[in-house]
Enzyme design. Structure first.
Site, PDB file in Angstrom:
ATOM      1  N   HIS A 117     -10.201   7.222   1.905  1.00 30.75           N
ATOM      2  CA  HIS A 117      -9.071   7.008   1.190  1.00 30.75           C
ATOM      3  C   HIS A 117      -8.888   5.850   0.139  1.00 30.75           C
ATOM      4  O   HIS A 117     -10.116   5.292  -0.072  1.00 30.75           O
ATOM      5  CB  HIS A 117      -8.574   6.532   2.594  1.00 30.75           C
ATOM      6  CG  HIS A 117      -8.726   5.333   2.958  1.00 30.75           C
ATOM      7  ND1 HIS A 117      -9.338   5.094   3.380  1.00 30.75           N
ATOM      8  CD2 HIS A 117      -7.896   4.151   2.677  1.00 30.75           C
ATOM      9  CE1 HIS A 117      -9.485   3.647   4.213  1.00 30.75           C
ATOM     10  NE2 HIS A 117      -8.491   3.239   3.541  1.00 30.75           N
ATOM     11  N   ASP A 146      -4.392  -0.763  -1.944  1.00 31.40           N
ATOM     12  CA  ASP A 146      -6.131  -0.717  -1.209  1.00 31.40           C
ATOM     13  C   ASP A 146      -6.792   0.086  -2.330  1.00 31.40           C
ATOM     14  O   ASP A 146      -6.501   1.286  -2.624  1.00 31.40           O
ATOM     15  CB  ASP A 146      -5.743   1.021   0.308  1.00 31.40           C
ATOM     16  CG  ASP A 146      -6.406   0.009   1.679  1.00 31.40           C
ATOM     17  OD1 ASP A 146      -6.944  -0.624   1.451  1.00 31.40           O
ATOM     18  OD2 ASP A 146      -6.941   0.822   1.959  1.00 31.40           O
ATOM     19  N   LYS A 152      -7.259  -4.891  -2.811  1.00 32.16           N
ATOM     20  CA  LYS A 152      -8.074  -5.016  -1.923  1.00 32.16           C
ATOM     21  C   LYS A 152      -8.911  -4.228  -1.710  1.00 32.16           C
ATOM     22  O   LYS A 152      -8.952  -3.145  -1.735  1.00 32.16           O
ATOM     23  CB  LYS A 152      -6.609  -5.624  -0.950  1.00 32.16           C
ATOM     24  CG  LYS A 152      -6.137  -4.675  -0.429  1.00 32.16           C
ATOM     25  CD  LYS A 152      -5.139  -5.223   0.202  1.00 32.16           C
ATOM     26  CE  LYS A 152      -3.557  -3.722   1.680  1.00 32.16           C
ATOM     27  NZ  LYS A 152      -4.666  -3.378   2.585  1.00 32.16           N
ATOM     28  N   HIS A 186     -17.110   2.605   0.493  1.00 32.70           N
ATOM     29  CA  HIS A 186     -16.741   1.008   1.166  1.00 32.70           C
ATOM     30  C   HIS A 186     -17.053   2.023   2.725  1.00 32.70           C
ATOM     31  O   HIS A 186     -17.503   2.346   3.112  1.00 32.70           O
ATOM     32  CB  HIS A 186     -15.509   1.255   1.115  1.00 32.70           C
ATOM     33  CG  HIS A 186     -14.793   0.558   1.132  1.00 32.70           C
ATOM     34  ND1 HIS A 186     -13.688   0.809   2.866  1.00 32.70           N
ATOM     35  CD2 HIS A 186     -14.902  -1.048   0.368  1.00 32.70           C
ATOM     36  CE1 HIS A 186     -13.584  -1.020   2.701  1.00 32.70           C
ATOM     37  NE2 HIS A 186     -14.321  -1.963   1.720  1.00 32.70           N
ATOM     38  N   HIS A 194     -10.891   1.024  -2.614  1.00 37.08           N
ATOM     39  CA  HIS A 194     -12.174   1.349  -2.146  1.00 37.08           C
ATOM     40  C   HIS A 194     -12.837   1.555  -3.339  1.00 37.08           C
ATOM     41  O   HIS A 194     -12.702   2.778  -4.083  1.00 37.08           O
ATOM     42  CB  HIS A 194     -11.942   1.691  -1.256  1.00 37.08           C
ATOM     43  CG  HIS A 194     -11.246   1.246   0.109  1.00 37.08           C
ATOM     44  ND1 HIS A 194     -10.792  -0.319   0.280  1.00 37.08           N
ATOM     45  CD2 HIS A 194     -10.624   1.582   1.351  1.00 37.08           C
ATOM     46  CE1 HIS A 194     -10.754  -0.600   1.805  1.00 37.08           C
ATOM     47  NE2 HIS A 194      -9.971   1.033   2.171  1.00 37.08           N
ATOM     48  N   ASP A 232       0.801  -0.923   0.087  1.00 39.88           N
ATOM     49  CA  ASP A 232       0.387   0.000  -0.039  1.00 39.88           C
ATOM     50  C   ASP A 232       0.892   1.321  -0.010  1.00 39.88           C
ATOM     51  O   ASP A 232       0.857   2.214   1.074  1.00 39.88           O
ATOM     52  CB  ASP A 232      -0.517  -0.003   1.350  1.00 39.88           C
ATOM     53  CG  ASP A 232      -1.932  -0.977   1.421  1.00 39.88           C
ATOM     54  OD1 ASP A 232      -1.816  -1.762   0.252  1.00 39.88           O
ATOM     55  OD2 ASP A 232      -2.966  -1.445   2.043  1.00 39.88           O
ATOM     56  N   CYS A 289      -2.390  -2.784   7.441  1.00 40.39           N
ATOM     57  CA  CYS A 289      -1.850  -3.105   6.492  1.00 40.39           C
ATOM     58  C   CYS A 289      -0.527  -4.342   6.134  1.00 40.39           C
ATOM     59  O   CYS A 289      -0.392  -5.625   6.095  1.00 40.39           O
ATOM     60  CB  CYS A 289      -2.672  -2.574   5.006  1.00 40.39           C
ATOM     61  SG  CYS A 289      -3.602  -2.180   4.933  1.00 40.39           S
TER      62      CYS A 289
HETATM   63  C1  VGL Z   1      -4.525   1.155   5.328  1.00 38.97           C
HETATM   64  C2  VGL Z   1      -5.916   1.589   6.853  1.00 38.97           C
HETATM   65  C3  VGL Z   1      -7.075   1.728   5.925  1.00 38.97           C
HETATM   66  C4  VGL Z   1      -3.550   0.455   5.372  1.00 38.97           C
HETATM   67  C5  VGL Z   1      -5.806   0.506   4.487  1.00 38.97           C
HETATM   68  O1  VGL Z   1      -2.477   0.588   3.986  1.00 38.97           O
HETATM   69  O2  VGL Z   1      -2.714  -0.228   6.333  1.00 38.97           O
HETATM   70  N1  VGL Z   1      -5.058   1.325   6.542  1.00 38.97           N
HETATM   71  N2  VGL Z   1      -7.212   1.440   5.056  1.00 38.97           N
HETATM   72 ZN    ZN Z   2      -8.256   0.815   2.904  1.00 33.14          ZN
END
Ligand code: VGL
Ligand code: ZN
Length: 218
Positions: free
Chosen positions: A89, A54, A114, A60, A56, A14, A163
């Protein structure tokens, strides 16, 4: 430490503008990792590199906006499990959701997107968080890595306490010898780092520093 090039993979978690300072879910000093990650990606130490992204939809379930009476970073119960509510995000197709433009992504062979299911969050690159039916559906990443002969994972990216942690713990659970390159990760909440460190060690994940790998380079 010298990773066996035929049996190890670099896993880039990510690394996206929304997790950098100024992004929608900014991770403290998230951009500090970029130079070190770039040098690892181009070092020749890891012929096999995979990334997670990430990704979404705008509606979401993890977005606080969809939960009336709740603010970002509050925790709610979702399908019997705790769910942190995040600011919007990494919305599919937005600049904040791209893989960070400063890194050489052409070296990466697989990108696992994801969190695309509007009903279900996904922190780990290996499995979604819980679905309404209580299962954690796989992304197929473990199978891909196994078929490529991978036994050992080296993780870096964001966020250390979300993550990266979930991906590392699932990686160890899947039977990979799993390392987190600690200094090439940063936390949403750095005050929890001791707990993250302990949790990872308890899960059998090894914590290393980028210099441990550099020293081994030819
Ligand atoms: C993440 C919060 C929400 C991450 C992703 O990549 O750590 N954190 N979505
Ligand atoms: Zn996320």
């Amino acid at each position: 430490m010298r990773p066996d090039p035929d049996r190890s993979a670099l896993v880039l978690v990510d690394i996206q503008p929304d997790f950098m300072p100024g992004g929608n879910l900014a991770v403290t000093d998230g951009d500090d990792i970029l130079e070190g990650v770039r040098s690892l990606m181009t070092s020749g130490a890891f012929p096999l590199q995979v990334a997670t992204q990430d990704w979404h939809p705008p509606d979401h379930v993890s977005f606080a906006r969809h939960h009336p009476d709740h603010e970002p970073l509050e925790v709610v119960k979702l399908f019997g499990h705790e769910q942190v509510l995040w600011p919007d995000h990494c919305v599919q197709g937005t600049p904040g959701a791209e893989l960070h433009p400063d890194l050489p992504w052409e070296r990466v062979s697989v990108i696992v997107r994801k969190g695309a299911d509007p009903e279900c969050d996904s922190y780990s690159g290996f499995r979604n968080n819980w679905s309404p039916d209580g299962s954690r559906p796989t992304t197929g990443l473990a199978g891909y890595l196994r078929e490529r002969g991978v036994e050992e994972l080296f993780l870096c990216g964001l966020a250390r306490d979300v993550c990266v942690k979930w991906t590392a713990e699932d990686g160890a659970r899947e039977g990979f010898r799993t390392h987190v390159i600690w200094d090439l990760t940063r936390s949403v909440d750095p005050s929890g780092d001791d707990q993250v460190r302990n949790g990872l060690e308890k899960a059998g994940v090894r914590l290393i520093e980028a210099k441990d790998l550099k020293r081994a380079s030819p």
